[in-house]
Motif scaffolding. Structure first.
Motif, PDB file in Angstrom:
ATOM      1  N   HIS A  65       0.862  -1.195   0.000  1.00  0.00           N
ATOM      2  CA  HIS A  65       0.000   0.000   0.000  1.00  0.00           C
ATOM      3  C   HIS A  65       0.895   1.241   0.000  1.00  0.00           C
ATOM      4  N   HIS A  67       1.519   5.289  -2.270  1.00  0.00           N
ATOM      5  CA  HIS A  67       1.000   6.273  -3.227  1.00  0.00           C
ATOM      6  C   HIS A  67       2.206   6.932  -3.898  1.00  0.00           C
ATOM      7  N   LYS A 180      -9.676   0.224  -5.678  1.00  0.00           N
ATOM      8  CA  LYS A 180      -9.566   0.802  -4.340  1.00  0.00           C
ATOM      9  C   LYS A 180     -10.859   1.549  -4.061  1.00  0.00           C
ATOM     10  N   HIS A 241      -5.715  -0.376   6.362  1.00  0.00           N
ATOM     11  CA  HIS A 241      -5.663   0.287   7.682  1.00  0.00           C
ATOM     12  C   HIS A 241      -6.373  -0.584   8.719  1.00  0.00           C
ATOM     13  N   ASP A 317       1.982   2.801   3.486  1.00  0.00           N
ATOM     14  CA  ASP A 317       1.237   3.974   2.986  1.00  0.00           C
ATOM     15  C   ASP A 317       2.236   5.045   2.519  1.00  0.00           C
TER      16      ASP A 317
HETATM   17 ZN   LIG Z   1      -3.228   5.107   1.406  1.00  0.00          ZN
END
Ligand SMILES: [Zn+2]
Length: 403
Positions: A65, A67, A180, A241, A317
């Motif tokens: 995960h 970005h 997502k 999460h 993340d």
């Molecule tokens: Zn994220």
């Protein structure tokens, strides 16, 4: 980039194969093109062209995960500003740099969980064509969210079941590897409430069906317990999460829900971004005083879930505030060891074998004949001390040496 290596034999003193530590020292791997051809345990180092004494070979790491387009700026506001003020060229340049940083630290697979417009598609295809160095990248494209919802500024907007399914189909047609879905509010979007939910069970289930028809799955952003319940009931595969948050400063574990997760084989995708590194990186406890206040509570609820036998992986993340590409995954699993009481071998599995299974990638995550030659070689033995993972001595991605 170099041509795939043919018949290269690599010796390492120790091996973690993605599941277990090899029973005896001395391992020789033979690579053929992009694959592992042979694994010999207790082998003679003299038979290998490349020798790494005092080192461990393990599968290339998987960060499930991230970005790539996010800047990892100092605050949520800065990350959003950096995203909105950048031109498509700047976003692409940033994503390319991040992919390279990840690869250099031994990450050979990244799952990008949301980026603006074409950027994720372009990065993935440049890497696959060999025009850009980087790990193998899987993408969701734009996250599906409501018009004012969390990540709306990069999202595919959908208000109801029919809009959601239309968006899902468009994304899959455009080439998304998975979908997502933003089920709850989020921390980095102004005006979004992490305690609120954006979609009903039936709407989430609609996206799950679309994904399954296309042979893929849904990753759902869930930052509160009600959102987690809805995503679990709708059959979402990876619960991003996976928060048990029940109030502004509380988390409440629900054993019945965890049992359903275990029975359905759903995966808790645990976030170990910078605010969780208090025992690993000095100063990180000040990043978010509000989150820090109930961090113990968060970890306690996650530990209860793991004790129930729920499948799990650990991700960073990366790209969100103060969470850069590369080192963050090592910090993240080191924090998971100390905060969640995972064994070091469990931490290693969470970013290799378990992660590949969670993402449905049967061709990687283990060191076995026939698997992709995604390899990381580090000095020392990470099952004695995870910080050995910082001592990178070699990285191979699909049989090509990258570091
Ligand atoms: Zn994220």
């Amino acid at each position: 980039m170099a041509e795939p290596t043919a018949g290269l034999r690599i010796y390492a003193e120790w091996m973690f194969d993605g599941e277990e530590v090899a029973s005896e020292p001395g391992v020789v791997l033979e690579l053929q093109g992009s694959r592992i051809e042979k694994v010999e345990v207790g082998a003679n180092p003299e038979t290998a062209a490349l020798r790494f004494a005092g080192c461990t070979v393990l599968p290339g790491l998987i960060d499930a995960h991230v970005h790539l387009s996010f800047s990892a700026g100092s605050s949520h506001a800065e990350v959003v500003r950096d995203l909105q003020s950048a031109s498509p060229e700047q976003l692409l340049e940033r994503a390319a740099r991040h992919a390279q940083q990840a690869l250099a630290s031994g990450i050979t697979t990244l799952r990008d969980c949301g980026g603006p417009a074409e950027v994720p598609y372009v990065v993935r295809s440049l890497i696959r064509q060999g025009k850009l160095p980087g790990p193998d990248v899987l993408i969701s494209g734009a996250p599906i969210t409501t018009p004012q919802g969390h990540l709306h500024y990069i999202g595919a907007h959908a208000r109801n079941a029919s809009e959601i399914e239309r968006r899902a189909e468009q994304l899959l047609e455009a080439g998304a590897d998975f979908l997502k879905l933003i089920v709850t509010g989020g921390n980095m979007t102004p005006g979004s409430d992490r305690l609120g939910c954006q979609y009903e069970v039936a709407e989430i289930a609609g996206v799950v069906r679309c994904a399954e028809r296309a042979g893929t799955y849904v990753a759902a952003h869930v930052l509160n317990r009600e959102g987690l319940r809805r995503a679990v009931c709708a059959g979402v595969r990876t619960l991003e999460h996976c928060s048990w948050r029940s109030g502004p400063a509380s988390h409440e574990f629900d054993e019945n829900l965890a049992r359903i997760m275990r029975q359905q084989g759903q995966i808790a995708s645990l976030t170990m971004s910078a605010p969780t590194w208090r025992k690993v990186v000095p100063g990180t406890s000040e990043i978010d005083p509000e989150l820090f206040r109930d961090l113990d509570d968060r970890f306690a609820s996650e530990r209860q879930m793991l004790d129930c036998g729920v499948r799990f992986i650990v991700h960073t993340d990366a790209g969100v505030r103060q969470t850069p590409f590369g080192v963050s995954l090592i910090y993240g699993i080191r924090a998971a060891e100390l905060e969640l009481g995972l064994s070091r071998v469990e931490c290693l599995r969470a970013v290799t074998g378990y992660a590949a299974q969670a993402l449905g990638l049967a061709d990687r995550g283990r060191i076995q004949a026939g698997k992709r030659a995604d390899l990381l070689i580090v000095a020392g033995r990470p099952w004695y001390d995870l910080s050995a993972l910082h001592q990178v001595r070699g990285v191979w991605c699909a049989g090509q040496r990258c570091s």
